[in-house]
Design a protein around this motif. Structure first.
Motif, PDB file in Angstrom:
ATOM      1  N   ILE A  42      11.443   3.738   3.092  1.00  0.00           N
ATOM      2  CA  ILE A  42      11.608   2.341   2.641  1.00  0.00           C
ATOM      3  C   ILE A  42      12.973   2.268   1.972  1.00  0.00           C
ATOM      4  O   ILE A  42      13.104   2.398   0.755  1.00  0.00           O
ATOM      5  CB  ILE A  42      10.501   1.947   1.647  1.00  0.00           C
TER       6      ILE A  42
ATOM      7  N   ASN B 136       0.853  -1.175   0.000  1.00  0.00           N
ATOM      8  CA  ASN B 136       0.000   0.000   0.000  1.00  0.00           C
ATOM      9  C   ASN B 136       0.893   1.231   0.000  1.00  0.00           C
ATOM     10  O   ASN B 136       1.436   1.609   1.009  1.00  0.00           O
ATOM     11  CB  ASN B 136      -0.897  -0.023   1.238  1.00  0.00           C
ATOM     12  N   ALA B 137       1.071   1.808  -1.150  1.00  0.00           N
ATOM     13  CA  ALA B 137       1.985   2.935  -1.245  1.00  0.00           C
ATOM     14  C   ALA B 137       1.266   4.231  -0.903  1.00  0.00           C
ATOM     15  O   ALA B 137       0.086   4.378  -1.167  1.00  0.00           O
ATOM     16  CB  ALA B 137       2.567   3.013  -2.637  1.00  0.00           C
TER      17      ALA B 137
ATOM     18  N   THR C 282       7.768  10.782   1.861  1.00  0.00           N
ATOM     19  CA  THR C 282       7.164   9.691   2.627  1.00  0.00           C
ATOM     20  C   THR C 282       7.339   8.355   1.913  1.00  0.00           C
ATOM     21  O   THR C 282       7.089   8.261   0.711  1.00  0.00           O
ATOM     22  CB  THR C 282       5.662   9.969   2.810  1.00  0.00           C
ATOM     23  N   SER C 283       7.744   7.351   2.682  1.00  0.00           N
ATOM     24  CA  SER C 283       7.875   5.989   2.170  1.00  0.00           C
ATOM     25  C   SER C 283       8.978   5.923   1.116  1.00  0.00           C
ATOM     26  O   SER C 283      10.109   6.256   1.421  1.00  0.00           O
ATOM     27  CB  SER C 283       6.528   5.497   1.659  1.00  0.00           C
ATOM     28  N   ALA C 284       8.673   5.532  -0.129  1.00  0.00           N
ATOM     29  CA  ALA C 284       9.721   5.596  -1.153  1.00  0.00           C
ATOM     30  C   ALA C 284      10.222   7.035  -1.255  1.00  0.00           C
ATOM     31  O   ALA C 284      11.419   7.281  -1.424  1.00  0.00           O
ATOM     32  CB  ALA C 284       9.195   5.107  -2.494  1.00  0.00           C
TER      33      ALA C 284
ATOM     34  N   LYS D 283       3.884  -8.139   4.476  1.00  0.00           N
ATOM     35  CA  LYS D 283       4.552  -8.753   3.325  1.00  0.00           C
ATOM     36  C   LYS D 283       5.013 -10.169   3.613  1.00  0.00           C
ATOM     37  O   LYS D 283       5.407 -10.491   4.722  1.00  0.00           O
ATOM     38  CB  LYS D 283       5.762  -7.900   2.923  1.00  0.00           C
TER      39      LYS D 283
HETATM   40  C1  DHB Z   1       6.197   2.087  -0.557  1.00  0.00           C
HETATM   41  C2  DHB Z   1       5.665   1.056   0.198  1.00  0.00           C
HETATM   42  C3  DHB Z   1       6.285  -0.172   0.200  1.00  0.00           C
HETATM   43  O1  DHB Z   1       5.803  -1.190   0.935  1.00  0.00           O
HETATM   44  C4  DHB Z   1       7.433  -0.380  -0.550  1.00  0.00           C
HETATM   45  O2  DHB Z   1       8.010  -1.589  -0.529  1.00  0.00           O
HETATM   46  C5  DHB Z   1       7.980   0.670  -1.282  1.00  0.00           C
HETATM   47  C6  DHB Z   1       7.364   1.896  -1.283  1.00  0.00           C
HETATM   48  C7  DHB Z   1       5.529   3.416  -0.564  1.00  0.00           C
HETATM   49  O3  DHB Z   1       4.452   3.566   0.043  1.00  0.00           O
HETATM   50  O4  DHB Z   1       6.081   4.352  -1.148  1.00  0.00           O
END
Ligand code: DHB
Length: 513
Positions: A263, A145-146, A219-221, A381
């Protein structure tokens, strides 16, 4: 003004137009008004100048992504403000390592990755009711869920605080040209963000804001890329990529870094994930392959030992054996305590009745790591979480190249490939690509003196998109290097949370002041 832009040496014919193309036009704005609700619930009327998408490289591969937008406040609550020397919030909206575009943005907060990032619904710009622009993206085992635009509240609050907001787009992993070649896989996204910083810095005096006070956010990536941007400032290993796209001749070092649920550290993330969530069931109720999980945990123990980190708060040397104790003491218990202290007496009582694993006394929360893991519940995951044996993870695509959609990027993943590949090893270009994508490379293997020295790192305690140790190790390394690190976990929050955006805005004023 007066900053000379160097022409791209490899292409003298286009050099003068390239230079012109990278000159910011201070007059090319539209004047907009936005009502922004601060974290106290107070509305502010902000008049600002908005520059719609500007291509930030002279030789764009895809200008839809290699463009940025600029927002600079000129009047807040009826009072004129001069943002010409204000801090610059450099906020990317990348999610899932997917492409992020501001090409069609018409206002501040207008960026986002393809799966639904930061585009603020116009007319309802509440910064405080912020956090949840999220959507599904293809990822590990199909369940990632990105969350691209989770921090768009940062942009709005920054503008209302009088800062300049610059929002860059960037290429992402799914982009494919007519020849079937993937042109947005690693290291495209970080190269683009660096090119955008170079554009900003090369336009010192023309572009609003203090280019020596750039504060990155993501955020995240996007948090991974933000921390990488902060760690890798002016590293020469990106030079050839930056030259290829005609980046401006300027520094790409930034002053401070904000990263939410980064991440990152991808080549060690499978082991870290199993160390953290190995014993937790999947949402199906099934336990992951314990042989794989244990093998990855053993790899992580070796990695963790090699980092030779000392924990924050005088904890001492960290290892896979005491990391659980460290996570609980340094982050999780304080996180729970902050959460509980903010509740009303009756709400706290209800919460504690439902969560008897927590002992609450004298404003302190105590519990064990094992109970905490049970409390979090299902892991998101399957194993391996990032370098999937069947190449199905988003990260496999991130390390795709040429006409190959997805590749392995760890020895263990390659060895256990289940897709019938003839080679059981990673491709020869992978190690260098991993270095280009990993902030830890610039902090451990090659300590970068031009990294940003101020760090804001945040992560929800229920975020199992990656291991909780990824952010903690990043923070510990930065701290051990002497940097200023502000790192805490949001209790019971999931992926993409940003529950203290007002504090981030205050922090920017403190560190840039
Ligand atoms: C994002 C989420 C993930 O689980 C991942 O492996 C990579 C990026 C994200 O939300 O950007």
């Amino acid at each position: 003004g007066g900053i000379a832009l160097s022409a791209n040496a490899s292409d003298s014919k286009t050099s003068s137009s390239s230079s012109d193309a990278l000159v910011f036009d201070p007059d090319a704005y539209t004047k907009l008004t936005k009502t922004i609700t601060d974290t106290e619930g107070t509305e502010h009327k902000v008049v600002y100048h908005f520059w719609k998408a500007i291509t930030y490289v002279a030789k764009p591969v895809d200008a839809t992504y290699q463009s940025l937008i600029v927002s600079a406040p000129v009047e807040i609550d009826g009072k004129a403000v001069d943002a010409s020397n204000a801090p610059i919030l450099f906020a990317n909206s990348v999610g899932g390592y997917l492409p992020a575009s501001v090409a069609t943005a018409t206002e501040v907060g207008g960026g986002g990755s393809a799966m639904g990032g930061g585009a603020a619904p116009s007319g309802a710009p509440s910064a405080s009711a912020s956090t949840s622009a999220s959507a599904s993206a293809p990822g590990a085992n199909g369940n990632t869920n990105a969350t691209g635009g989770a921090t768009s509240s940062n942009q709005l609050l920054a503008l209302a605080a009088g800062y300049v907001v610059i929002e860059p787009g960037a290429r992402g992993r799914t982009l494919k040209n007519s020849g079937g070649e993937y042109y947005g896989t690693a290291p495209a996204a970080i190269v683009d963000l660096k090119a955008a910083v170079r554009y900003v810095k090369s336009n010192k005096g023309r572009i609003p804001g203090n280019v020596e006070r750039i504060v990155s956010a993501g955020t995240s990536a996007g948090g991974a890329l933000s921390s990488l941007l902060g760690a890798s400032g002016d590293s020469p290993v990106y030079d050839k990529y930056l030259k290829e796209i005609g980046a401006a001749d300027a520094s790409d070092a930034i002053f401070a870094t904000g990263a939410w649920c980064p991440i990152t550290d991808l080549e060690h993330a499978d082991g870290a994930y199993e160390w953290n969530w190995g014993a937790n069931d999947l949402s199906t109720g099934k336990l992951v392959d314990q042989t794989v999980s244990k093998a990855l945990q053993a790899q992580f123990a070796e990695y963790q030992a090699g980092l030779k980190l000392r924990g924050l708060g005088g904890f001492g040397p960290l290892s896979a054996r005491n990391l659980d104790e460290y996570m609980v003491e340094q982050y999780l218990q304080p996180s729970a305590a902050t959460y509980l202290a903010a509740l009303s007496d009756s709400a706290r009582e209800t919460y504690l009745k439902a969560n008897t694993f927590i002992t609450w006394s004298d404003g302190k929360a105590t519990f064990t790591w094992a109970d905490f893991l049970t409390h979090v519940g299902a892991r998101k995951k399957d194993t391996p979480a990032f370098d999937a044996f069947d190449l199905s993870a988003g990260e496999n695509n991130e390390f795709g190249a040429g006409t190959t959609l997805a590749r392995h990027f760890t020895a263990y993943g390659a060895k256990n490939d289940s897709t019938g590949l003839s080679s059981k090893r990673v491709a020869s270009d992978i190690p260098a690509k991993l270095d280009l994508m990993n902030p830890m490379h610039h902090l451990v293997a090659k300590v970068n003196p031009n990294r940003s020295k101020h760090w804001w790192i945040r992560l929800g305690t229920k975020d199992s998109d990656t291991s909780l140790t990824v952010a903690a190790n990043l923070a510990a390394r930065l701290d051990n290097l002497g940097d200023d690190v502000n790192h805490l976990y949001y209790w019971d929050e999931g992926h993409g949370a940003n529950t203290d955006p007002g504090d981030f805005i205050t922090w920017i004023a403190q560190v840039t002041g």
